[in-house]
Structure formats: C-alpha cells, structure tokens
Design a protein around this motif. Structure first.
Motif, PDB file in Angstrom:
ATOM      1  N   ASP A  36       6.122  36.245 121.103  1.00 49.85           N
ATOM      2  CA  ASP A  36       6.410  36.796 119.363  1.00 49.85           C
ATOM      3  C   ASP A  36       7.515  36.028 118.969  1.00 49.85           C
ATOM      4  OD1 ASP A  36       6.059  38.112 117.021  1.00 49.85           O
ATOM      5  OD2 ASP A  36       7.614  39.754 117.933  1.00 49.85           O
ATOM      6  N   ASP A  76       6.385  31.675 118.856  1.00 50.19           N
ATOM      7  CA  ASP A  76       4.999  31.407 116.726  1.00 50.19           C
ATOM      8  C   ASP A  76       6.323  30.954 116.538  1.00 50.19           C
ATOM      9  OD1 ASP A  76       5.513  33.695 116.833  1.00 50.19           O
ATOM     10  OD2 ASP A  76       4.210  34.705 116.637  1.00 50.19           O
ATOM     11  N   THR A  89       0.169  32.551 118.617  1.00 53.56           N
ATOM     12  CA  THR A  89       0.471  33.818 118.241  1.00 53.56           C
ATOM     13  C   THR A  89      -0.946  35.124 118.435  1.00 53.56           C
ATOM     14  OG1 THR A  89       1.739  33.554 115.824  1.00 53.56           O
ATOM     15  CG2 THR A  89       0.531  35.662 116.440  1.00 53.56           C
ATOM     16  N   ASP A 100       1.407  37.840 113.298  1.00 56.00           N
ATOM     17  CA  ASP A 100       1.419  38.385 113.800  1.00 56.00           C
ATOM     18  C   ASP A 100       1.850  39.437 113.962  1.00 56.00           C
ATOM     19  OD1 ASP A 100       4.422  37.186 114.916  1.00 56.00           O
ATOM     20  OD2 ASP A 100       5.142  38.923 113.053  1.00 56.00           O
TER      21      ASP A 100
END
Length: 253
Positions: free
Chosen positions: A90, A93, A54, A111
């Motif tokens: 994105d 992770d 992330t 995030d």
C-alpha cells in the motif's frame, strides 16, 4: 539503469507533510515507510506498474482474512504476515506512482477497494476462527463486524463523492473537526483512547495474534471469542458516532 539514490527518492515520494498527515497510518510513520523506501527503489528497476502492485496488495489483504481460518497460532501469524505485506505494498504502489508520475482513477479505485476488502476479510476470518467453522453467534459477530467496517469506510469515502459531485475541492484535514466544541472534545478523547484502531485490519490481526497465544495457553478459544465480541461491539459503537461526526463537521459544507 543506475539505482536512484535514497535521499533523492525520499524527497519525491515522501514530500513534506506526507508522514505527518492524519491519513498516514502510525505503522507507516514508525517503520513501514522506511522499509517501503527501499522496496520502492527496487521496484523502480522493474516493469511493474503502480496498478499491478496495488492488485497484489488487494490479494495480500484478502489472504490475511483467509489465513485466520487456519486453526492455532500458525493462522494468526500468517494473517499478520499477509497484513504487513498489504501495508508494505500500500506504501509502495503510491510511491512508485509519485516517482513515475503515473496517476490514474483506476489506481485510486483499486487502492480503496483493497482497503475495503482487506479489513472486511479480517473481520469475517475472525468470526470464522472464533466459531470453529460452525454457524454460531461468533460467526455472526464476525460478519456483523465486516458490515460495520464497510459502512465506516464507505461513509468516509462518500464525503469525497458528495464534494466532487457538488463541484467542491477535496476536504482538508482541518474540516474533520466537529463545529460543536463539545463534540470536538469527545472526538479528541475518543481518538486519544484509540479503540477505533482495533477495527483496522493491521491492528486487528496483531490483536488476534495475541489472543491466539492466550488461546494456546488456555487450550480453548476463549480469548479469540472475547476479542471477536469486543471488536464487533466497537465497530457498531463507531458506525453511528462516525456518521454524526461527519455531519457535524465542515466536510460537507
């Protein structure tokens, strides 16, 4: 350690309803989840934690905006590349976290922070690109678009904060529909038109790549400047509409 089979991995990291949920980006459904599935399988053979992935995602998102400062077609291409890397990470992770069952508030925080910074960076980079590094109305427009995007994202996240602080469960997809049938129809129409997607870094970088090609043909920045003004106008049309939509829905009930 033998590699996990793709079907076994898909069953865990792409559970039923995951790709169909409204939170899933169209690019994820169209191609990125297929790519991320294979990248995740490779990542599982490393010691990289979901939070470390992330963190790299956040950097890629910010660099997508920074790349727009580079003049010409090259900067626009590089911006799209970094944004696609952001989108890939994105996906990865969360998939690594689901497989390893490594969930944490820090991961959720990073995030969300990455989404804020990436989209805001693209808007600022758009303004700087259109202004040719001078303090003019296009730079102001880019900064205004960045502020508007942050307001759009924060107003959505504040729903979860408000519900959590009130001891309520997380809002469902159905709760976003306005209670008023008239507002619900307007929301469906606006969603069908899809202009709201242009305030997302993924779509905006693709738009700016297109304008860079047009600028190259015209020999100036007319297309980029029109896009900058247009995206800023869309952002600030969406901000009050989004807040009204939240208040008029069941998300805070």
């Amino acid at each position: 350690m033998p590699k996990v089979q793709l079907e076994e991995l898909r069953h865990v990291i792409h559970p039923p309803g995951k790709l169909e949920s409204r939170a899933e980006h169209w690019a994820g459904r169209l191609y990125m989840r297929s790519v991320s599935l294979r990248v995740t399988r490779l990542a599982l053979g490393t010691r990289f934690s979901p939070n470390q992935i992330t963190a790299v995602m956040v950097v890629a998102g910010v660099l997508s905006g920074v790349a727009l400062v580079l003049p010409g077609l090259g900067g626009a291409v590089l911006s799209v590349v970094f944004m696609q890397l952001y989108l890939l990470l994105d996906c990865v992770d969360g998939e690594v976290a689901r497989w390893r069952r490594q969930y944490s508030p820090l991961g959720v925080y990073l995030d969300r922070l990455g989404a804020y910074l990436a989209d805001a960076a693209v808007m600022v980079g758009m303004g700087i690109r259109a202004s040719e590094l001078g303090l003019d109305p296009y730079l102001v427009a880019g900064l205004a678009a960045a502020i508007g995007v942050l307001l759009l994202k924060s107003s959505s996240d504040l729903v979860h904060v408000a519900r959590s602080d009130s001891g309520m469960e997380k809002a469902t997809d159905q709760s976003v529909v306005p209670r008023s049938s008239g507002l619900a129809r307007i929301r469906r129409l606006a969603s069908a038109v899809g202009l709201h997607r242009l305030v997302n870094g993924i779509e905006c970088t693709l738009l700016l790549l297109l304008t860079a090609v047009v600028d190259l043909a015209l020999g100036d920045l007319t297309a980029t400047r029109v896009a900058t003004v247009g995206v800023t106008a869309i952002v600030w049309l969406l901000v009050p509409a989004h807040i009204v939509s939240i208040v008029a829905s069941s998300r805070l009930k």
